[in-house]
Design a protein around this motif. Structure first.
Motif, short mmCIF file in Angstrom:
data_model
loop_
_atom_site.label_atom_id
_atom_site.label_comp_id
_atom_site.label_asym_id
_atom_site.label_seq_id
_atom_site.Cartn_x
_atom_site.Cartn_y
_atom_site.Cartn_z
N ASP A 199 0.75 -1.27 0.02
CA ASP A 199 0.02 0.03 -0.04
C ASP A 199 0.86 1.14 -0.01
O ASP A 199 0.32 2.23 -0.47
N SER A 200 2.15 1.07 0.46
CA SER A 200 3.00 2.27 0.60
C SER A 200 4.01 2.07 -0.51
O SER A 200 4.79 1.39 -1.03
N LEU A 201 4.21 3.24 -1.21
CA LEU A 201 5.38 3.42 -2.42
C LEU A 201 6.57 3.32 -1.96
O LEU A 201 7.47 2.82 -2.10
N ALA A 202 6.88 3.81 -0.57
CA ALA A 202 8.20 3.68 -0.06
C ALA A 202 8.40 2.37 0.47
O ALA A 202 9.56 1.76 0.23
N GLU A 203 7.70 1.54 1.06
CA GLU A 203 7.82 0.28 1.06
C GLU A 203 7.70 -0.57 -0.22
O GLU A 203 9.00 -1.70 -0.15
N ALA A 204 7.15 -0.50 -1.17
CA ALA A 204 7.56 -0.84 -2.46
C ALA A 204 8.85 -0.67 -2.99
O ALA A 204 9.67 -1.62 -3.50
N PHE A 205 9.55 0.51 -3.07
CA PHE A 205 10.81 0.74 -3.44
C PHE A 205 11.83 0.24 -2.63
O PHE A 205 12.95 -0.33 -3.07
N ASP A 206 11.59 0.02 -1.13
CA ASP A 206 12.47 -0.72 -0.38
C ASP A 206 12.46 -2.09 -0.69
O ASP A 206 13.87 -2.69 -0.86
N ASP A 207 11.50 -2.73 -1.14
CA ASP A 207 11.44 -4.00 -1.36
C ASP A 207 12.07 -4.44 -2.78
O ASP A 207 12.90 -5.36 -3.08
N LEU A 208 11.95 -3.41 -3.64
CA LEU A 208 12.50 -3.47 -5.12
C LEU A 208 14.21 -3.58 -5.00
O LEU A 208 14.61 -4.40 -5.60
N ARG A 209 14.39 -2.64 -3.85
CA ARG A 209 16.00 -2.47 -3.91
C ARG A 209 16.57 -3.98 -3.09
O ARG A 209 17.79 -4.21 -3.23
N ARG A 210 15.80 -4.54 -2.51
CA ARG A 210 16.29 -5.61 -1.76
C ARG A 210 16.21 -6.96 -2.74
O ARG A 210 17.07 -7.93 -2.71
N ALA A 211 15.09 -6.87 -3.57
CA ALA A 211 14.73 -7.88 -4.58
C ALA A 211 15.98 -8.09 -5.55
O ALA A 211 16.53 -9.33 -5.84
N VAL A 212 16.48 -7.13 -6.05
CA VAL A 212 17.74 -7.12 -6.97
C VAL A 212 18.87 -7.94 -6.64
O VAL A 212 19.70 -8.33 -7.36
N ARG A 213 18.95 -8.05 -5.37
CA ARG A 213 20.35 -8.72 -4.86
C ARG A 213 20.22 -10.22 -4.94
O ARG A 213 21.10 -10.96 -4.96
N THR A 214 19.17 -10.77 -5.18
CA THR A 214 18.81 -12.12 -5.25
C THR A 214 18.22 -12.52 -6.47
O THR A 214 18.36 -13.93 -6.80
N ALA A 215 17.31 -11.85 -7.00
CA ALA A 215 16.49 -11.94 -8.16
C ALA A 215 17.33 -11.84 -9.50
O ALA A 215 18.25 -10.96 -9.54
N ASP A 216 16.77 -12.67 -10.49
CA ASP A 216 17.29 -12.32 -11.76
C ASP A 216 16.60 -11.14 -12.37
O ASP A 216 17.24 -10.39 -13.01
N PHE A 217 15.46 -11.21 -12.15
CA PHE A 217 14.69 -10.09 -12.71
C PHE A 217 13.64 -9.34 -11.68
O PHE A 217 13.21 -10.01 -10.71
N ALA A 218 13.57 -8.12 -11.44
CA ALA A 218 12.98 -7.43 -10.69
C ALA A 218 12.53 -5.94 -11.19
O ALA A 218 13.24 -5.12 -11.59
N TYR A 219 11.22 -5.88 -10.96
CA TYR A 219 10.56 -4.51 -11.41
C TYR A 219 9.23 -4.29 -10.73
O TYR A 219 8.66 -5.31 -10.00
N SER A 220 8.87 -2.87 -10.76
CA SER A 220 7.58 -2.66 -10.01
C SER A 220 6.40 -2.04 -11.06
O SER A 220 6.66 -1.71 -12.10
N TRP A 221 5.14 -2.19 -10.63
CA TRP A 221 4.08 -1.53 -11.26
C TRP A 221 3.13 -0.77 -10.15
O TRP A 221 2.98 -1.42 -9.26
N HIS A 222 2.86 0.24 -10.72
CA HIS A 222 2.22 1.19 -9.81
C HIS A 222 0.89 1.92 -10.27
O HIS A 222 1.02 2.34 -11.42
N ASP A 223 -0.27 1.58 -9.48
CA ASP A 223 -1.51 2.18 -9.76
C ASP A 223 -1.61 3.70 -9.47
O ASP A 223 -1.65 4.08 -8.08
N LEU A 224 -1.69 4.58 -10.30
CA LEU A 224 -1.47 6.28 -10.07
C LEU A 224 -2.88 6.75 -10.36
O LEU A 224 -3.21 7.80 -10.04
N SER A 225 -3.81 5.74 -10.58
CA SER A 225 -5.20 6.44 -10.91
C SER A 225 -6.07 6.57 -9.68
O SER A 225 -7.16 7.42 -9.97
N SER A 226 -5.53 6.28 -8.50
CA SER A 226 -6.14 6.77 -7.18
C SER A 226 -5.13 7.43 -6.32
O SER A 226 -3.84 6.85 -6.51
N LYS A 227 -5.46 8.09 -5.45
CA LYS A 227 -4.53 8.69 -4.43
C LYS A 227 -3.96 7.58 -3.61
O LYS A 227 -2.78 7.44 -3.25
N ARG A 228 -4.68 6.48 -3.14
CA ARG A 228 -4.44 5.39 -2.49
C ARG A 228 -4.17 4.45 -3.26
O ARG A 228 -4.92 3.42 -3.65
#
Length: 446
Positions: A199-228
């Motif tokens: 639910d948090s953009l900050a948490e998602a970015f933190d997870d993304l930066r952790r994921a790339v250390r062990t994953a072959d591929f990692a990327y994010s998708w964000h729904d900006l069509s609503s405030k939350r």
């Protein structure tokens, strides 16, 4: 008169923002490159699949020379994984060839029609640039034809400075004819893909930066069509239990010419439709809440089967703004773009991110940070929003991706890329007569 056969054609940048009527050469014989005095040739630029967003392969009065028929695999070393191909060879062909021999190229964009020469020109990135860097990290050498210098062999041991200049030079150092690449041995024939929701953009970015250390591929998708909004992190790691690669796996990627991208007279992405489209996407990807197997071809080419996405922007096309920003400013960047879009009445159809690394030399889109991309319809509001984002990127100490933008002004590129003037100086030293040029080179004052 041009001393080789050409035809007049109208070429369009992939985002629909640049259109030019130019002379195009479509040679189909190898002797085209050897049976002429190139010093007498007019200004020219190489053209691969024509999928550049940034009008890098046409314009500025230059002849566009297509490499469609120069698409052969020339050599492969099964011991080292080194692959030599002609610059017009596409990613789909190369990856199938390599996968059948237990290798693959980890770093490249997501559509199989893109050519190896185009990947060199834009120094593209792949699914985990934090680990893999950019395409130049795979390049071991190439052959380059320049009208005033003839045929040159570039490698890390010979003409290394020119090789470094050529990777990410948008074709402006000359015509790349062949490329030698270092493929990576497969750890497993497939991957396991997982989707995590935040639910948090900050948490998602933190997870993304952790994921790339062990994953072959990692990327994010964000729904900006609503405030939350909802934020997904997709990551994939080697699956030793995956079935072996089968030759012919995956459907042949369709071409993406300008005509097929512009069939719809109107655009379908707007502030009313996007909440529904995003809800459908969330439902479609629900199966990845549990780790699920995915074949290497599907993982390497995620755009295949979704080409209609580009057509639904309509005849005007779309804007893509991708910027690399410091990790601690990534959340602020997204929020400011979201507010700017609301102010301009622009619907952001797509927002995604990757954790980045690599060497940001010259005009290369690389360095430590988070690369965040926004797609939205082309129009008056979209044009204003692009200028707004320019200002935000400069303020936050980021850099825009030159390869993804057909209107990026020279002053913005100069302000954001410390290597802009060094690149320009090196290019002028090598090609003082500006024999190689394009719409991109004129716009960025290169």
């Amino acid at each position: 008169m041009t001393p080789f056969q050409t035809c007049r054609d109208t070429l369009v940048s992939f985002d629909g923002g640049e259109r030019s009527s130019v002379e195009v050469a479509r040679p189909d014989k190898l002797r085209f490159w050897s049976e002429r005095d190139w010093r007498a040739m007019p200004a020219a630029i190489s053209r691969g699949a024509g999928l550049s967003y940034a009008a890098a392969s046409f314009g500025a009065g230059a002849v566009s020379i297509e490499h469609a028929y120069y698409n052969r695999i020339l050599a492969f070393d099964e011991r080292t994984g080194e692959l030599t191909v002609e610059a017009g060879a596409d990613l789909w062909t190369c990856q199938h060839f390599l996968l059948s021999r237990g290798f693959y190229l980890p770093c490249h964009p997501g559509h199989g029609r893109i050519t190896i020469g185009g990947c060199v020109a834009a120094d593209v990135h792949g699914k985990n640039p934090w680990r893999d860097g950019t395409f130049s990290a795979q390049v071991r050498g190439l052959t380059l034809l320049h009208p005033d210098h003839g045929l040159l062999t570039l490698s890390r041991d010979s003409n290394a400075d020119l090789l470094a200049l050529t990777c990410g030079a948008y074709g402006l150092t000359g015509h790349v004819l062949t490329v030698t690449l270092a493929a990576r041995a497969l750890e497993s024939p497939g991957l396991r893909l997982t989707r995590r929701a935040f639910d948090s953009l900050a948490e998602a970015f933190d997870d993304l930066r952790r994921a790339v250390r062990t994953a072959d591929f990692a990327y994010s998708w964000h729904d900006l069509s609503s405030k939350r909004g909802t934020h997904f992190i997709f990551s994939a790691a080697a699956d030793p239990d995956a079935p072996p690669y089968a030759p012919g796996q995956g459907s042949e990627p369709p071409p993406l010419p300008a005509a097929s991208r512009r069939r719809s007279p109107v655009g379908f992405y707007n502030r009313a439709s996007l909440p529904l489209l995003n809800a459908a996407y969330k439902w479609k990807t629900r199966r990845f809440r549990e780790a699920r197997p995915i074949g290497m071809i599907d993982a390497l080419f995620p755009i295949h089967g979704s080409e209609i996405y580009f057509s639904l922007y309509g005849r005007k096309g779309f804007h893509e703004y991708q910027a690399l920003v410091p990790p601690d400013r990534a959340v602020a960047f997204v929020e400011r773009v979201r507010r700017g879009a609301a102010k301009r009445g622009v619907a952001i159809a797509l927002c995604s991110a990757k954790a980045f690394g690599g060497e940001g030399r010259f005009l290369r889109f690389a360095g430590e940070g988070i690369a965040i991309a926004f797609n939205f319809p082309r129009g008056r509001g979209g044009a204003a929003l692009m200028a707004d984002i320019d200002a935000v990127v400069m303020e936050l100490g980021g850099k825009p991706n030159i390869a993804k933008d057909s209107r990026l002004p020279a002053d913005v590129a100069r302000a954001c890329y410390p290597g802009h003037e060094a690149f320009r100086a090196e290019l002028l030293r090598f090609d003082p007569r500006r024999r190689i040029r394009s719409s991109l080179s004129e716009r960025l004052q290169l």
